[in-house]
Scaffold this motif. Structure first.
Motif, PDB file in Angstrom:
ATOM      1  N   THR A 249       0.844  -1.200   0.000  1.00 54.48           N
ATOM      2  CA  THR A 249       0.000   0.000   0.000  1.00 54.48           C
ATOM      3  C   THR A 249       0.870   1.238   0.000  1.00 54.48           C
ATOM      4  O   THR A 249       1.818   1.348   0.787  1.00 54.48           O
ATOM      5  N   THR A 269       1.367   7.193  -5.370  1.00 57.93           N
ATOM      6  CA  THR A 269       2.197   6.561  -6.399  1.00 57.93           C
ATOM      7  C   THR A 269       2.889   5.333  -5.822  1.00 57.93           C
ATOM      8  O   THR A 269       3.463   5.374  -4.722  1.00 57.93           O
ATOM      9  N   CYS A 270       2.853   4.192  -6.553  1.00 55.60           N
ATOM     10  CA  CYS A 270       3.498   2.961  -6.108  1.00 55.60           C
ATOM     11  C   CYS A 270       5.020   3.147  -6.134  1.00 55.60           C
ATOM     12  O   CYS A 270       5.583   3.671  -7.102  1.00 55.60           O
ATOM     13  N   VAL A 275      -0.404  -0.320 -10.047  1.00 60.73           N
ATOM     14  CA  VAL A 275      -1.593  -0.208  -9.202  1.00 60.73           C
ATOM     15  C   VAL A 275      -2.581  -1.309  -9.581  1.00 60.73           C
ATOM     16  O   VAL A 275      -2.918  -1.489 -10.750  1.00 60.73           O
ATOM     17  N   GLY A 278      -7.326   1.094  -5.735  1.00 62.67           N
ATOM     18  CA  GLY A 278      -7.008   2.240  -4.901  1.00 62.67           C
ATOM     19  C   GLY A 278      -8.204   2.648  -4.076  1.00 62.67           C
ATOM     20  O   GLY A 278      -9.289   2.078  -4.176  1.00 62.67           O
ATOM     21  N   ARG A 294      -7.577   5.722 -11.864  1.00 63.65           N
ATOM     22  CA  ARG A 294      -6.176   5.359 -12.078  1.00 63.65           C
ATOM     23  C   ARG A 294      -5.652   6.175 -13.251  1.00 63.65           C
ATOM     24  O   ARG A 294      -5.888   5.832 -14.400  1.00 63.65           O
ATOM     25  N   ASN A 298       0.961   3.198 -12.379  1.00 61.41           N
ATOM     26  CA  ASN A 298       1.470   3.088 -11.005  1.00 61.41           C
ATOM     27  C   ASN A 298       0.907   4.176 -10.098  1.00 61.41           C
ATOM     28  O   ASN A 298       1.494   4.484  -9.057  1.00 61.41           O
ATOM     29  N   GLN A 299      -0.264   4.778 -10.450  1.00 62.01           N
ATOM     30  CA  GLN A 299      -0.824   5.872  -9.641  1.00 62.01           C
ATOM     31  C   GLN A 299      -2.327   5.684  -9.449  1.00 62.01           C
ATOM     32  O   GLN A 299      -3.010   5.086 -10.288  1.00 62.01           O
ATOM     33  N   TRP A 300      -2.828   6.232  -8.309  1.00 65.49           N
ATOM     34  CA  TRP A 300      -4.268   6.302  -8.023  1.00 65.49           C
ATOM     35  C   TRP A 300      -4.583   7.707  -7.519  1.00 65.49           C
ATOM     36  O   TRP A 300      -3.922   8.195  -6.613  1.00 65.49           O
ATOM     37  N   ALA A 316      -2.942   3.812  -2.854  1.00 65.94           N
ATOM     38  CA  ALA A 316      -2.724   2.964  -4.025  1.00 65.94           C
ATOM     39  C   ALA A 316      -2.312   1.580  -3.559  1.00 65.94           C
ATOM     40  O   ALA A 316      -1.404   1.472  -2.717  1.00 65.94           O
ATOM     41  N   TYR A 317      -2.988   0.515  -4.081  1.00 63.24           N
ATOM     42  CA  TYR A 317      -2.658  -0.862  -3.722  1.00 63.24           C
ATOM     43  C   TYR A 317      -1.838  -1.440  -4.879  1.00 63.24           C
ATOM     44  O   TYR A 317      -2.345  -1.635  -5.981  1.00 63.24           O
ATOM     45  N   CYS A 318      -0.568  -1.707  -4.584  1.00 63.71           N
ATOM     46  CA  CYS A 318       0.399  -2.016  -5.646  1.00 63.71           C
ATOM     47  C   CYS A 318       0.814  -3.488  -5.599  1.00 63.71           C
ATOM     48  O   CYS A 318       0.781  -4.138  -4.554  1.00 63.71           O
TER      49      CYS A 318
END
Length: 319
Positions: A249, A269-270, A275, A278, A294, A298-300, A316-318
């Protein structure tokens, strides 16, 4: 002998025949111009090059040699395709079959009730009766009221105009093929209109008619039957079990929601990977989420509508 549809040449042919036999017809009382060919001969009209354009035989047949070479039109004239002789058309020629009767349309709504007619004018007052003579000595009785004057008589109807003279009857063809009908005579002039009678007294207004009955409502059409349910498709093969990687996260900086007014935009940002999903979080329900999406792999991002200064953040859940 063939029957051919009308062509534009048929119009000038008919005009030529009428011109020859009805020259000066504009004068109602003008006399006919007659041409009597010798026995066995006929009446012929030729073009400037000597070609026959019209021939009327003494026996009544009419020939227009140029008809077979003319163009077409939407009217019908029957003639011999080889000689151009005008002939009687076969029964039913040119008449198409009667089309099927269309379906009856739905009954329209009942019209509104018409307005009440105006009240008729009041009749004129009759003349006042003569005053009774004065009695001698004691006062005599009051004279009776005079009667109402009679209604004026309705004026006579104008005379009907005379009927125009009948046109001359066309010549009768010889036995065999029926000859063409003679031209219809000109319609007689309309007789003069008689003088208008004097207007009678206006009658009393008639009573208002009763409203018509409302028509019955049309029957509701039957509901169509439901279509049959299609067969259920075969179940596809079960896919191989996927592997679930671990999620990390990434959280944006927690901040006040733009001081409690307007909007606040935050992006998480991851640190590695992309991502998977999110979330948007607010410490107060007064701050609502305007959008959550999104923007990059790699961003939310989260957008908040701020009505409170409570903290907000994006997650963001990566993987």
């Amino acid at each position: 002998m063939s029957k051919s549809p009308s062509r534009p040449g048929a119009h000038w042919a008919a005009t030529a025949v009428c011109s020859v036999f009805a020259l000066h017809a504009a004068g109602v009382m003008a006399a006919d111009i007659s041409a009597t060919p010798p026995a066995g001969g006929g009446f012929v009209v030729k073009g400037s090059g000597g070609q026959e354009r019209l021939r009327v035989q003494g026996t009544g047949e009419v020939y227009v040699p140029g008809l077979p070479s003319t163009g077409t039109s939407s009217n019908l004239t029957c003639y011999d395709g080889a000689t151009g002789q005008l002939t009687k058309c076969q029964p039913g020629l040119g008449t198409g079959a009667t089309g099927a009767t269309g379906a009856t349309g739905a009954t329209g709504p009942t019209g509104a009730t018409g307005a009440t007619g105006p009240v008729g004018a009041t009749g004129s007052t009759g003349a006042t009766g003569a005053t009774g003579a004065s009695g001698t000595g004691a006062a005599g009785p009051t004279g009776a009221t005079g009667s109402t004057g009679a209604t004026g008589a309705t004026g006579p109807m104008g005379a009907t105009g005379v009927t125009g003279a009948n046109g001359a009857t066309g010549a009768t063809g010889v036995a065999g093929a029926t000859g063409a009908n003679g031209a219809t005579g000109a319609t007689g002039a309309t007789g003069p209109m008689g003088p208008t009678g004097a207007n009678g007294a206006t009658g009393a207004a008639g009573p208002t008619g009763a409203n018509g009955a409302v028509g019955p409502a049309g029957a509701t059409g039957a509901t169509g039957a439901n279509g049959a349910t299609g067969p259920t498709g075969a179940t596809g093969a079960t896919g191989a079990a996927g592997t679930v990687g671990s999620l990390t996260t990434s959280i944006s900086n927690t901040t006040s929601c733009n001081g409690g007014t307007g909007q606040e935009n935050l992006t998480a940002t991851c640190s590695s990977g992309n991502v998977v999903s999110g979330g948007c979080n607010s410490a107060s329900f007064l701050n609502t989420i305007a959008s959550s999406y999104r923007p990059q792999a790699n961003q939310w991002s989260c957008k908040f509508n701020c009505t409170s200064a409570a903290d907000v953040r994006a997650e963001a859940y990566c993987q």
